[in-house]
Scaffold this motif. Sequence first.
Motif, short mmCIF file in Angstrom:
data_model
loop_
_atom_site.label_atom_id
_atom_site.label_comp_id
_atom_site.label_asym_id
_atom_site.label_seq_id
_atom_site.Cartn_x
_atom_site.Cartn_y
_atom_site.Cartn_z
N PRO A 65 23.08 3.85 3.04
CA PRO A 65 23.97 5.00 3.29
C PRO A 65 23.58 6.24 2.50
N TYR A 66 22.54 6.12 1.64
CA TYR A 66 22.07 7.26 0.85
C TYR A 66 20.70 7.67 1.36
N ALA A 67 20.61 8.67 2.22
CA ALA A 67 19.33 9.16 2.71
C ALA A 67 18.75 10.15 1.70
N VAL A 68 17.46 10.00 1.41
CA VAL A 68 16.79 10.95 0.51
C VAL A 68 16.31 12.11 1.37
N THR A 69 16.93 13.28 1.18
CA THR A 69 16.61 14.45 2.01
C THR A 69 15.58 15.36 1.35
N ALA A 70 15.41 15.27 0.05
CA ALA A 70 14.41 16.09 -0.64
C ALA A 70 14.10 15.45 -1.99
N MET A 97 0.85 -1.19 0.00
CA MET A 97 0.00 0.00 0.00
C MET A 97 0.88 1.24 0.00
N ALA A 98 0.52 2.24 -0.83
CA ALA A 98 1.27 3.48 -0.87
C ALA A 98 1.19 4.19 0.48
N GLN A 99 2.27 4.91 0.85
CA GLN A 99 2.31 5.62 2.11
C GLN A 99 2.87 7.01 1.88
N GLN A 100 2.66 7.90 2.85
CA GLN A 100 3.13 9.28 2.69
C GLN A 100 4.65 9.35 2.76
N ALA A 101 5.28 8.59 3.66
CA ALA A 101 6.74 8.57 3.72
C ALA A 101 7.28 8.02 2.40
N LEU A 102 8.34 8.63 1.89
CA LEU A 102 8.86 8.25 0.58
C LEU A 102 9.30 6.80 0.54
N GLY A 103 9.99 6.34 1.57
CA GLY A 103 10.45 4.95 1.60
C GLY A 103 11.67 4.74 0.73
N THR A 104 11.79 3.54 0.20
CA THR A 104 12.98 3.11 -0.53
C THR A 104 12.86 3.44 -2.01
N VAL A 105 13.97 3.89 -2.59
CA VAL A 105 14.04 4.21 -4.01
C VAL A 105 15.11 3.32 -4.64
N GLN A 106 14.77 2.68 -5.75
CA GLN A 106 15.71 1.77 -6.43
C GLN A 106 16.10 2.36 -7.77
N GLN A 156 12.40 3.29 -9.39
CA GLN A 156 11.30 2.68 -8.66
C GLN A 156 11.19 3.23 -7.24
N PHE A 157 9.98 3.67 -6.89
CA PHE A 157 9.67 4.11 -5.55
C PHE A 157 8.86 2.98 -4.90
N LEU A 158 9.56 2.13 -4.17
CA LEU A 158 9.01 0.83 -3.80
C LEU A 158 7.82 0.93 -2.86
#
Length: 284
Positions: free
Chosen positions: A21-26, A1-10, A96-98
Motif C-alpha cells: 500500500p506504500y508506492a514509492v513515487t520518487a 540481479m540489480a535492475q533499473q526499476a527501484l523495486g521493493t524497499v524494506q 534495504q533496496f531488495l
Amino acid sequence: MAQQALGTVQWGDLTFGPGTPYAVTALEGLDDLPEIRAEDVDRPGQHGDYTGPDWTGARVITMRLGLHTDSPDQLRDLSLALRAATQPQAQPAPLQFLQQGTLVWAKVRKRSIPYDAEYLWSIGDAALEFYCADPYLYGLEEQSASTTTYSPSVGRTYPMVHPRSYGTAGQSGRLTAANKGASPAFPVLRIDGPVASPAIEQVTTGGILTLDATLQAGEYLTIDTRSRAVLLMGTSPRRSWVRAGSAWPVLCPGVNELAYRGNALPGAPGQSSLLTVTWRDTSL
C-alpha cells in the motif's frame, strides 16, 4: 540481479514498493554522490589550488510515498503504521533496496504525512528523509572466507567448537576475497585460537596487521577494520595488542588475496588457528 526499476524497499517491518500500500513515487540520494569534503588550499601568488584527497560527507536519501487503500479508516491505519516505524533512533538501521541488491545504514531524520481533507478518502502521500552517517552502499549479501594459519605441509581441519558457518576454506594460510563494488570494503576479521602473534597480510596491496597476542583454544578475537575495534571474545577491548606500524587491511575493488600467519602454542599439537574474513561489496 540489480535492475533499473527501484523495486521493493524494506525498512524494519514495513515494505514499500510494488504490491504494497506504500508506492514509492520518487527517490533521491541513493545513486547520487554525497557532498564532497575537499582538502584543497590556495596556491599563494598563483592561479589555482593545491588539491588534496576528496572525502564524502553523510548520504541523505529522500523518499516520497503514495498511500493507497480502500477507505479513510484504512488510510489512517497506514499513516499510523508509517509513523510508528519512523521514530527517532539511537543507532542506524538497515534500509534495504531488495531488487537493487543494495543496503544502507540509516536513521529517519524527517517525516511528513500531510492531511488534505479534499483528497484524503483512499489515497494520501508521505515523505521521508533518511540520514546515513556512513555514506557507503553495501551489497545485501554478507560474504565470508576462511583459512587456517600457514603451514609448509597440507592444511589441517580445524575442530569446530561453536556452531558457526565459516564459508569456504582457502588454501592453508591464504584466502581470496572478491569485492564487486567500486570502493574499498572494510572487512571484519575473526581469529580463533590457539595461536601466538597472529599476522594478516593484504598480499594484493601490501601491508601487514600484526597482533602481540596469545589466544588459547576456544578464545577468539574480532577486528573491525573500519572502526578499528579489537575485541577479545567479542566484548573486551584489546586495541593495545595491535603492533605499532601495522596496516589495517581493506579489500580493494576486485579480487584480493590475504595471507594468515601465526605461531603454534606449546602443548597444542595438530591444532591450527582459523582466520575468518567477512565483508560486503562496497560502493559510493
